[in-house]
Design an enzyme around this catalytic site. Structure first.
Site, PDB file in Angstrom:
ATOM      1  CG  ASN A  93      47.755  35.633  46.342  1.00 17.98           C
ATOM      2  OD1 ASN A  93      48.598  34.728  46.458  1.00 17.98           O
ATOM      3  ND2 ASN A  93      46.514  35.503  46.772  1.00 17.98           N
ATOM      4  CE  LYS A  97      44.663  34.039  44.067  1.00 21.72           C
ATOM      5  NZ  LYS A  97      43.241  34.065  43.767  1.00 21.72           N
ATOM      6  CG  HIS A 156      43.169  34.553  49.822  1.00 23.48           C
ATOM      7  ND1 HIS A 156      42.282  33.771  49.119  1.00 23.48           N
ATOM      8  CD2 HIS A 156      43.599  35.507  48.957  1.00 23.48           C
ATOM      9  CE1 HIS A 156      42.188  34.233  47.885  1.00 23.48           C
ATOM     10  NE2 HIS A 156      42.974  35.289  47.757  1.00 23.48           N
ATOM     11  CD  GLU A 208      42.138  31.565  46.180  1.00 27.14           C
ATOM     12  OE1 GLU A 208      43.359  31.416  46.378  1.00 27.14           O
ATOM     13  OE2 GLU A 208      41.684  32.260  45.251  1.00 27.14           O
ATOM     14  CD  GLU A 238      41.804  39.405  48.004  1.00 23.81           C
ATOM     15  OE1 GLU A 238      42.455  39.755  47.023  1.00 23.81           O
ATOM     16  OE2 GLU A 238      41.860  38.273  48.493  1.00 23.81           O
ATOM     17  N   GLY A 275      39.144  35.770  41.010  1.00 24.90           N
ATOM     18  CA  GLY A 275      39.386  34.794  39.948  1.00 24.90           C
ATOM     19  C   GLY A 275      38.234  34.606  38.988  1.00 24.90           C
ATOM     20  CB  SER A 309      38.457  40.138  38.756  1.00 22.85           C
ATOM     21  OG  SER A 309      38.133  38.760  38.891  1.00 22.85           O
TER      22      SER A 309
HETATM   23  P1  PGA Z   1      42.434  37.582  41.294  1.00 23.00           P
HETATM   24  O1  PGA Z   1      42.894  37.123  42.764  1.00 23.00           O
HETATM   25  O2  PGA Z   1      43.105  38.903  41.009  1.00 23.00           O
HETATM   26  O3  PGA Z   1      42.918  36.483  40.377  1.00 23.00           O
HETATM   27  O4  PGA Z   1      40.950  37.711  41.325  1.00 23.00           O
HETATM   28  C1  PGA Z   1      42.997  38.054  43.806  1.00 23.00           C
HETATM   29  C2  PGA Z   1      43.292  37.349  45.098  1.00 23.00           C
HETATM   30  O5  PGA Z   1      42.814  36.239  45.303  1.00 23.00           O
HETATM   31  O6  PGA Z   1      44.024  37.872  45.950  1.00 23.00           O
END
Ligand code: PGA
Length: 256
Positions: free
Chosen positions: A9, A11, A96, A98, A168, A174, A214
């Site tokens: 991903n 982003k 997601h 976000e 998640e 993140g 992460s």
């Molecule tokens: P990250 O993001 O690996 O940077 O924590 C994962 C995600 O948001 O799918």
């Protein structure tokens, strides 16, 4: 055996040149015999070009990071599931955190996005996960159950079977703080129990459930070793070719 999936991903990162250099470096570094399905989820504007790079490889696929809940029409700036399908996209990330938190996407809107995806033969990668305060108050299992019931479980069994669930935890995305393998396994087993109670044991054991938050080459082996983990959704570590290749390799080794 359930298929193993590792999705990148990206982003809202990378310019076009860097995005193409990344996808080329990952493809160049892959083994010929891959058991994992590797999915790239670039920003919309790069989807078509990434498709041209991945379509020669049977284990590589393409995901969009989002789609509209509407079928089409006067929705300036939106991208429909049918547009994504028409250029050869295979998957779409829905729900997601976000999008849920920063773009206020409700369970009802997410259920409609799932519908648009399914109608257009896209496989939803449906994300669920609790906040740290949900976990601190012991509500994490109930929150994830509610997200699944409201966003996904209106589908009939034959469509649920085609979906991918991504657990998640919001607190792990993140932050550099991944969930511990016991926490991941507990949640993934709970998700299978919820699927089994709602649909059937057979569906519960067929649907891939992947972990995100992460993930890194340093922490993923113990997560991939969990019985109910079928791969990962990788953000930050998917932006560096060697880091992502190392994670692919560790998922491959977990299958062996
Ligand atoms: P990250 O993001 O690996 O940077 O924590 C994962 C995600 O948001 O799918």
């Amino acid at each position: 055996m359930r298929k193993k999936i590792l999705a990148a991903n990206w982003k809202m990162n990378l310019n076009f040149a860097r995005a193409m250099a990344l996808v080329d470096a990952v493809i160049h570094g892959l083994d010929d015999s891959l058991n994992t399905e590797v999915v790239f989820a670039p920003p919309f504007v790069y989807l078509h070009e990434v498709l041209l790079h991945v379509q020669r490889h049977s284990n590589l696929s393409l995901a969009a990071q989002n789609c509209s809940e509407h079928s089409g029409g006067a929705f300036t700036g939106e991208i429909s599931a049918s547009m994504l399908g028409s250029i050869g996209v295979d998957y779409v990330i829905v729900g997601h955190s976000e999008r849920r938190i920063q773009f206020h996407e409700s369970d009802d809107v997410l259920a409609e996005k799932v519908n648009r995806a399914i109608e257009n033969f896209l496989i939803p990668i449906f994300c669920c996960g609790e906040t740290s305060s949900d976990r601190d108050s012991g509500k994490h299992l109930a929150i994830v159950q509610s997200q699944l019931e409201k966003g996904l479980f209106h589908l009939p069994a034959d469509k649920i079977r085609e979906c991918i669930i991504a657990y998640e935890p919001v607190w792990a995305i993140g932050t550099g703080v991944n969930a511990q393998p016991e926490q991941v396994q507990e949640m993934h087993a709970a998700i299978r129990k919820i699927l089994s109670d709602k649909f059937s044991a057979e569906i519960a054991s067929a649907v891939p459930v992947i972990y995100g938050g992460s993930i890194s080459a340093a922490n993923c082996a113990s997560i991939f070793a969990c019985a109910d983990v079928d791969g990962g959704l990788v953000g930050g570590a998917s932006l560096k070719a060697q880091d992502f290749l190392d994670i692919i390799q560790l998922l491959e080794e977990s299958i062996a």
